[in-house]
Design a protein around this motif. Structure first.
Motif, PDB file in Angstrom:
ATOM      1  N   ARG A   1     -24.216  47.475  42.211  1.00 27.30           N
ATOM      2  CA  ARG A   1     -24.497  48.474  41.214  1.00 27.30           C
ATOM      3  C   ARG A   1     -25.485  49.293  41.339  1.00 27.30           C
ATOM      4  NH1 ARG A   1     -27.186  48.838  37.084  1.00 27.30           N
ATOM      5  NH2 ARG A   1     -27.807  46.560  36.931  1.00 27.30           N
ATOM      6  N   GLN A   2     -26.733  48.947  41.548  1.00 30.81           N
ATOM      7  CA  GLN A   2     -27.875  49.579  41.876  1.00 30.81           C
ATOM      8  C   GLN A   2     -27.793  50.545  43.023  1.00 30.81           C
ATOM      9  OE1 GLN A   2     -30.711  46.426  41.992  1.00 30.81           O
ATOM     10  NE2 GLN A   2     -31.132  46.713  40.137  1.00 30.81           N
ATOM     11  N   ILE A   3     -27.018  50.275  43.945  1.00 36.83           N
ATOM     12  CA  ILE A   3     -26.917  51.035  45.246  1.00 36.83           C
ATOM     13  C   ILE A   3     -26.027  52.406  44.964  1.00 36.83           C
ATOM     14  CG2 ILE A   3     -26.054  51.382  47.552  1.00 36.83           C
ATOM     15  CD1 ILE A   3     -27.575  48.496  47.957  1.00 36.83           C
ATOM     16  N   ARG A   4     -24.890  52.062  44.023  1.00 34.94           N
ATOM     17  CA  ARG A   4     -23.898  52.949  43.755  1.00 34.94           C
ATOM     18  C   ARG A   4     -24.558  53.806  42.734  1.00 34.94           C
ATOM     19  NH1 ARG A   4     -20.509  48.861  42.840  1.00 34.94           N
ATOM     20  NH2 ARG A   4     -20.757  48.862  40.693  1.00 34.94           N
ATOM     21  N   ASP A   5     -25.481  53.227  41.599  1.00 38.20           N
ATOM     22  CA  ASP A   5     -26.195  54.091  40.864  1.00 38.20           C
ATOM     23  C   ASP A   5     -27.268  55.212  41.591  1.00 38.20           C
ATOM     24  OD1 ASP A   5     -24.961  52.962  38.794  1.00 38.20           O
ATOM     25  OD2 ASP A   5     -26.641  51.829  38.043  1.00 38.20           O
ATOM     26  N   ALA A   6     -27.877  54.846  42.665  1.00 37.10           N
ATOM     27  CA  ALA A   6     -28.667  55.467  43.450  1.00 37.10           C
ATOM     28  C   ALA A   6     -28.012  56.805  44.198  1.00 37.10           C
ATOM     29  CB  ALA A   6     -29.362  54.748  44.307  1.00 37.10           C
ATOM     30  N   ALA A   7     -26.680  56.309  44.839  1.00 39.50           N
ATOM     31  CA  ALA A   7     -25.812  57.498  45.287  1.00 39.50           C
ATOM     32  C   ALA A   7     -25.570  58.540  44.165  1.00 39.50           C
ATOM     33  CB  ALA A   7     -24.614  56.579  45.820  1.00 39.50           C
ATOM     34  N   GLY A   8     -25.152  58.030  42.938  1.00 38.08           N
ATOM     35  CA  GLY A   8     -24.945  58.868  42.002  1.00 38.08           C
ATOM     36  C   GLY A   8     -26.087  59.587  41.829  1.00 38.08           C
ATOM     37  N   ALA A   9     -27.414  59.174  41.494  1.00 38.61           N
ATOM     38  CA  ALA A   9     -28.307  60.077  41.100  1.00 38.61           C
ATOM     39  C   ALA A   9     -28.731  60.955  42.194  1.00 38.61           C
ATOM     40  CB  ALA A   9     -29.504  58.963  40.980  1.00 38.61           C
ATOM     41  N   LEU A  10     -28.454  60.639  43.469  1.00 38.20           N
ATOM     42  CA  LEU A  10     -28.685  61.439  44.659  1.00 38.20           C
ATOM     43  C   LEU A  10     -27.772  62.690  44.336  1.00 38.20           C
ATOM     44  CD1 LEU A  10     -29.994  62.348  47.418  1.00 38.20           C
ATOM     45  CD2 LEU A  10     -28.255  60.780  48.557  1.00 38.20           C
ATOM     46  N   GLY A  11     -26.645  62.462  44.348  1.00 35.52           N
ATOM     47  CA  GLY A  11     -25.695  63.496  44.104  1.00 35.52           C
ATOM     48  C   GLY A  11     -25.832  64.547  43.091  1.00 35.52           C
ATOM     49  N   GLU A  12     -26.286  63.994  41.922  1.00 37.54           N
ATOM     50  CA  GLU A  12     -26.617  64.806  40.655  1.00 37.54           C
ATOM     51  C   GLU A  12     -27.911  65.499  40.884  1.00 37.54           C
ATOM     52  OE1 GLU A  12     -26.936  62.187  37.429  1.00 37.54           O
ATOM     53  OE2 GLU A  12     -24.830  61.427  37.609  1.00 37.54           O
ATOM     54  N   GLY A  13     -28.863  64.908  41.674  1.00 34.25           N
ATOM     55  CA  GLY A  13     -30.196  65.647  42.022  1.00 34.25           C
ATOM     56  C   GLY A  13     -29.837  66.855  43.007  1.00 34.25           C
ATOM     57  N   GLU A  14     -29.031  66.471  44.047  1.00 32.51           N
ATOM     58  CA  GLU A  14     -28.939  67.409  44.831  1.00 32.51           C
ATOM     59  C   GLU A  14     -27.997  68.737  44.208  1.00 32.51           C
ATOM     60  OE1 GLU A  14     -28.155  64.977  49.054  1.00 32.51           O
ATOM     61  OE2 GLU A  14     -26.634  65.309  47.994  1.00 32.51           O
ATOM     62  N   ALA A  15     -27.096  68.435  43.199  1.00 30.93           N
ATOM     63  CA  ALA A  15     -26.328  69.719  42.597  1.00 30.93           C
ATOM     64  C   ALA A  15     -27.407  70.272  41.920  1.00 30.93           C
ATOM     65  CB  ALA A  15     -25.458  68.867  41.801  1.00 30.93           C
ATOM     66  N   LEU A  16     -28.340  69.586  41.344  1.00 25.29           N
ATOM     67  CA  LEU A  16     -29.123  70.247  40.192  1.00 25.29           C
ATOM     68  C   LEU A  16     -29.968  71.253  41.346  1.00 25.29           C
ATOM     69  CD1 LEU A  16     -30.240  67.686  37.634  1.00 25.29           C
ATOM     70  CD2 LEU A  16     -29.125  70.207  37.273  1.00 25.29           C
TER      71      LEU A  16
END
Length: 104
Positions: free
Chosen positions: A47-62
């Motif tokens: 779950r933590q690795i999935r959350d990290a992938a999500g945070a990366l995607g959101e950060g890149e989009a921002l």
């Protein structure tokens, strides 16, 4: 604040992906690899690795959005820092189990 890992009493202890209520590291004793706590730790790491992938995607989009506001950037950075802390803890734990990391 950097998270500090206390040296384990035994070399075969697994560093778990959470801390105690007082913020101290939690470990799993050898021989419990097929138990309920080990399965919970594996699921938590996934779950933590999935959350990290999500945070990366959101950060890149921002970062790609020139109109992103300070609050959105701050929230994304907060999520990224949390994800990085979790990912480093997972890497440290796995490295210890593989014998490629030390507690220093």
């Amino acid at each position: 604040m950097a998270e500090k890992y206390e040296p384990a009493v035994g070399e075969d202890l697994r560093l778990l992906p959470w801390t105690s209520e007082t913020g101290k590291p939690c470990y799993l004793a050898p021989g419990a690899e097929d138990g309920m706590i080990s399965a919970l730790a594996d699921a938590t790491e996934e779950r933590q690795i999935r959350d990290a992938a999500g945070a990366l995607g959101e950060g890149e989009a921002l970062l790609a959005d020139p109109g992103a506001g300070a609050l959105a950037l701050r929230l994304a950075l907060t999520a990224a820092v949390r994800a990085l802390r979790d990912a480093l803890r997972i890497a440290h734990s796995r490295g210890l189990r593989l014998g490629v990391c030390d507690d220093g």
